[in-house]
Design a protein around this motif. Structure first.
Motif, PDB file in Angstrom:
ATOM      1  N   LEU A 117       0.903  -1.190   0.039  1.00 60.23           N
ATOM      2  CA  LEU A 117      -0.072   0.114   0.072  1.00 60.23           C
ATOM      3  C   LEU A 117       0.887   1.196   0.063  1.00 60.23           C
ATOM      4  O   LEU A 117       0.649   2.291  -0.661  1.00 60.23           O
ATOM      5  CB  LEU A 117      -0.913   0.019   1.258  1.00 60.23           C
ATOM      6  CG  LEU A 117      -2.106  -0.746   1.228  1.00 60.23           C
ATOM      7  CD1 LEU A 117      -3.012  -0.515   2.469  1.00 60.23           C
ATOM      8  CD2 LEU A 117      -3.224  -0.176  -0.090  1.00 60.23           C
ATOM      9  N   GLY A 118       1.868   1.476   0.942  1.00 53.48           N
ATOM     10  CA  GLY A 118       2.838   2.510   1.027  1.00 53.48           C
ATOM     11  C   GLY A 118       3.522   2.664  -0.403  1.00 53.48           C
ATOM     12  O   GLY A 118       3.537   3.519  -0.758  1.00 53.48           O
ATOM     13  N   GLU A 119       3.981   1.620  -1.187  1.00 50.85           N
ATOM     14  CA  GLU A 119       4.723   1.775  -2.547  1.00 50.85           C
ATOM     15  C   GLU A 119       3.656   2.307  -3.290  1.00 50.85           C
ATOM     16  O   GLU A 119       4.179   3.292  -4.207  1.00 50.85           O
ATOM     17  CB  GLU A 119       5.338   0.547  -2.769  1.00 50.85           C
ATOM     18  CG  GLU A 119       6.436  -0.025  -2.158  1.00 50.85           C
ATOM     19  CD  GLU A 119       6.955  -1.143  -2.641  1.00 50.85           C
ATOM     20  OE1 GLU A 119       6.641  -1.451  -3.832  1.00 50.85           O
ATOM     21  OE2 GLU A 119       7.806  -1.939  -2.061  1.00 50.85           O
ATOM     22  N   LYS A 120       2.685   1.846  -3.462  1.00 50.67           N
ATOM     23  CA  LYS A 120       1.456   2.549  -4.512  1.00 50.67           C
ATOM     24  C   LYS A 120       1.168   3.913  -4.057  1.00 50.67           C
ATOM     25  O   LYS A 120       0.972   4.780  -4.774  1.00 50.67           O
ATOM     26  CB  LYS A 120       0.351   1.674  -4.675  1.00 50.67           C
ATOM     27  CG  LYS A 120       0.543   0.145  -4.996  1.00 50.67           C
ATOM     28  CD  LYS A 120      -0.810  -0.585  -5.126  1.00 50.67           C
ATOM     29  CE  LYS A 120      -0.392  -2.011  -5.989  1.00 50.67           C
ATOM     30  NZ  LYS A 120       0.205  -1.722  -7.108  1.00 50.67           N
ATOM     31  N   LEU A 121       0.943   4.257  -2.791  1.00 48.17           N
ATOM     32  CA  LEU A 121       0.921   5.738  -2.256  1.00 48.17           C
ATOM     33  C   LEU A 121       2.156   6.517  -2.628  1.00 48.17           C
ATOM     34  O   LEU A 121       1.781   7.806  -3.204  1.00 48.17           O
ATOM     35  CB  LEU A 121       0.637   5.711  -1.056  1.00 48.17           C
ATOM     36  CG  LEU A 121      -0.856   5.360  -0.404  1.00 48.17           C
ATOM     37  CD1 LEU A 121      -0.828   5.304   1.203  1.00 48.17           C
ATOM     38  CD2 LEU A 121      -1.678   6.617  -0.902  1.00 48.17           C
ATOM     39  N   ILE A 123       2.341   8.605   5.543  1.00 51.67           N
ATOM     40  CA  ILE A 123       3.227   8.390   6.710  1.00 51.67           C
ATOM     41  C   ILE A 123       2.876   7.149   7.252  1.00 51.67           C
ATOM     42  O   ILE A 123       1.869   6.728   7.693  1.00 51.67           O
ATOM     43  CB  ILE A 123       2.641   9.572   7.712  1.00 51.67           C
ATOM     44  CG1 ILE A 123       2.563  10.768   6.886  1.00 51.67           C
ATOM     45  CG2 ILE A 123       3.557   9.622   8.980  1.00 51.67           C
ATOM     46  CD1 ILE A 123       3.835  11.398   6.474  1.00 51.67           C
ATOM     47  N   PHE A 124       4.103   6.232   7.866  1.00 55.54           N
ATOM     48  CA  PHE A 124       3.972   5.164   8.681  1.00 55.54           C
ATOM     49  C   PHE A 124       4.261   5.453  10.029  1.00 55.54           C
ATOM     50  O   PHE A 124       5.063   6.245  10.394  1.00 55.54           O
ATOM     51  CB  PHE A 124       5.221   4.213   7.987  1.00 55.54           C
ATOM     52  CG  PHE A 124       4.695   3.533   6.875  1.00 55.54           C
ATOM     53  CD1 PHE A 124       3.927   2.273   6.966  1.00 55.54           C
ATOM     54  CD2 PHE A 124       5.063   3.739   5.554  1.00 55.54           C
ATOM     55  CE1 PHE A 124       3.597   1.593   5.768  1.00 55.54           C
ATOM     56  CE2 PHE A 124       4.763   3.346   4.635  1.00 55.54           C
ATOM     57  CZ  PHE A 124       4.031   1.953   4.542  1.00 55.54           C
ATOM     58  N   ILE A 125       3.565   5.017  10.821  1.00 55.49           N
ATOM     59  CA  ILE A 125       3.630   5.267  12.313  1.00 55.49           C
ATOM     60  C   ILE A 125       3.542   3.962  13.038  1.00 55.49           C
ATOM     61  O   ILE A 125       3.241   2.969  12.647  1.00 55.49           O
ATOM     62  CB  ILE A 125       2.386   5.953  12.737  1.00 55.49           C
ATOM     63  CG1 ILE A 125       1.033   5.403  12.638  1.00 55.49           C
ATOM     64  CG2 ILE A 125       2.321   7.717  12.003  1.00 55.49           C
ATOM     65  CD1 ILE A 125      -0.248   6.249  13.167  1.00 55.49           C
ATOM     66  N   GLU A 126       4.010   4.192  14.343  1.00 53.00           N
ATOM     67  CA  GLU A 126       4.127   2.747  15.252  1.00 53.00           C
ATOM     68  C   GLU A 126       2.927   2.135  15.183  1.00 53.00           C
ATOM     69  O   GLU A 126       1.722   2.546  15.479  1.00 53.00           O
ATOM     70  CB  GLU A 126       4.439   3.326  16.605  1.00 53.00           C
ATOM     71  CG  GLU A 126       4.651   2.115  17.469  1.00 53.00           C
ATOM     72  CD  GLU A 126       4.957   2.688  19.044  1.00 53.00           C
ATOM     73  OE1 GLU A 126       4.771   1.894  19.854  1.00 53.00           O
ATOM     74  OE2 GLU A 126       5.285   3.600  19.289  1.00 53.00           O
ATOM     75  N   SER A 127       2.972   0.825  14.990  1.00 52.73           N
ATOM     76  CA  SER A 127       1.712  -0.064  14.749  1.00 52.73           C
ATOM     77  C   SER A 127       1.267  -0.145  16.229  1.00 52.73           C
ATOM     78  O   SER A 127       1.656  -0.178  17.255  1.00 52.73           O
ATOM     79  CB  SER A 127       2.380  -1.316  14.316  1.00 52.73           C
ATOM     80  OG  SER A 127       2.568  -1.273  13.088  1.00 52.73           O
ATOM     81  N   PHE A 128      -0.046  -0.682  16.350  1.00 55.86           N
ATOM     82  CA  PHE A 128      -1.002  -1.170  17.322  1.00 55.86           C
ATOM     83  C   PHE A 128      -0.752  -0.218  18.522  1.00 55.86           C
ATOM     84  O   PHE A 128      -0.967  -0.408  19.794  1.00 55.86           O
ATOM     85  CB  PHE A 128      -0.329  -2.375  17.792  1.00 55.86           C
ATOM     86  CG  PHE A 128      -0.033  -3.415  16.619  1.00 55.86           C
ATOM     87  CD1 PHE A 128      -1.426  -3.942  16.207  1.00 55.86           C
ATOM     88  CD2 PHE A 128       1.052  -3.849  16.393  1.00 55.86           C
ATOM     89  CE1 PHE A 128      -1.304  -4.917  15.233  1.00 55.86           C
ATOM     90  CE2 PHE A 128       1.004  -4.705  15.058  1.00 55.86           C
ATOM     91  CZ  PHE A 128      -0.143  -5.075  14.611  1.00 55.86           C
TER      92      PHE A 128
END
Length: 362
Positions: free
Chosen positions: A92-96, A113-118
């Motif tokens: 998903l991130g690559e396509k974004l 933006i990738f953020i800390e999971s969970f």
């Protein structure tokens, strides 16, 4: 900056107007004039009109330039995705990132933006932080009071909020885009029961986290179908692997050692490669029925070699396009928007894998 050439022809006895002149005439700050000229968010319509009127009267802008600035600007859109090793979320991130490449003044500006999971606290803070730039935010929701409160705040300020993959039922969020996860869970249960062709035995579930409604709904659907249609199959306790291959490997090893009658595993979340490694190392690959999510390079390989039996997928391009289109929708269309946009559930086996599909390596 939009790059307008705001110089004007002036007679020798008349200096060219400056932004400071426009600010004074419109009774606003220089910063407000700058925001209007560059179509940034946070300026009221009546203020914009006052600035443009002053700029025209001072010959700071031409009619054409003023009309261009006055047209509604495309929205700024932020996607918040969980960081980690989940190959589907990386896809998903690559396509974004590909969509974030500038495509002209009338295309939305997109950030991923990738953020800390969970972590509900981190997600709530990210929603508030990115609301300063964004007109709309799409995110994989954690069902938690802190997140609901953050959604309440940013939507009250006028932002559009769309949940993707995992929902957060809240009256202020615009829509959810993703699978009908209860149906997904029922489908996974049906496949495992049919594939096993056994009247009794144990089935195991490995989830990322029940804090994601998608995972809890899949679990509920799975349990419901087994209870209704296969009461002699026993579902052992759900393990949470947090979409981490190492955790999933340890959980799968434990399940194989503790439940000698284990006949199937459903990976509710990501990082199926960890479970596959345990099956291979214990010599149970092909013997234990194994179903997971997200068609990526690792799950494709596991389907081909027979370690996995089926992969449930939702097309990432469809999810992203629907979310972007919802945030870009004209205001007059908002009352007609459906609050749930279910994405088609694709089920892949070794025999129906799409050819020519470029997938990222895990």
């Amino acid at each position: 900056m939009m790059g307008f050439d705001v110089s004007v022809q002036s007679s020798p006895d008349r200096r060219a107007p400056l932004m400071s002149d426009v600010a004074k005439a419109a009774n606003v700050s220089m910063a407000t004039v700058d925001r209007v000229l560059n179509r940034r968010k946070g300026v009221k319509d009546r203020t914009t009109q006052r600035v443009l009127k002053a700029a025209l009267e001072l010959d700071f802008l031409t009619l054409e330039e003023s009309a261009l600035i006055a047209t509604p600007r495309p929205p700024n859109i932020v996607f918040l995705l969980p960081a980690g090793a989940n190959p589907y979320l990386k896809l998903l991130g690559e396509k974004l990132r590909a969509r974030a490449v500038p495509r002209g003044r009338d295309a939305p500006s997109i950030r991923c933006i990738f953020i800390e999971s969970f972590n509900a606290t981190v997600l709530a803070a990210a929603l508030r932080h990115h609301a300063a730039w964004a007109d709309g935010i799409a995110f994989m929701a954690i069902d938690h009071p802190e997140v609901r409160e953050a959604v309440e705040e940013i939507t009250s300020a006028g932002l559009r909020v769309v949940t993707i993959v995992s929902d957060l039922p809240h009256p202020a969020r615009m829509a959810y885009v993703g699978l009908d996860n209860h149906s997904v869970g029922r489908t996974a249960a049906m496949l495992l029961a049919r594939f096993s062709q056994r009247a009794s035995g144990s089935l195991a579930l490995v989830a990322g986290s029940r804090n994601y409604r998608a995972h809890s709904e899949r679990e509920a659907g799975f349990l419901a179908l087994i209870e209704e249609m296969h009461p002699d199959l026993h579902v052992v306790g759900v393990r949470e692997g947090h979409d981490d291959a190492g955790e999933n490997f340890r959980h799968a090893n434990s399940l194989l050692e503790q439940h000698l009658d284990l006949i199937g595993i459903y990976n509710v979340g990501g990082a199926s490669n960890g479970i596959a490694r345990a099956l291979v190392e214990q010599g149970r690959a092909g013997d234990i029925q194994f179903i997971g999510h997200g068609l990526t390079s690792d799950t494709r390989k596991l389907l081909i070699d027979g370690t996995m039996d089926a992969v449930i997928d939702s097309d990432p391009e469809t999810i992203l396009s629907l979310a972007i289109n919802l945030i870009c929708e004209a205001p007059q269309q908002l009352p007609h928007i459906q609050t749930q946009r279910s994405v088609r559930m694709d089920i892949f086996f070794r025999e129906n894998l799409p050819s020519g599909t470029k997938l990222p390596f895990p």
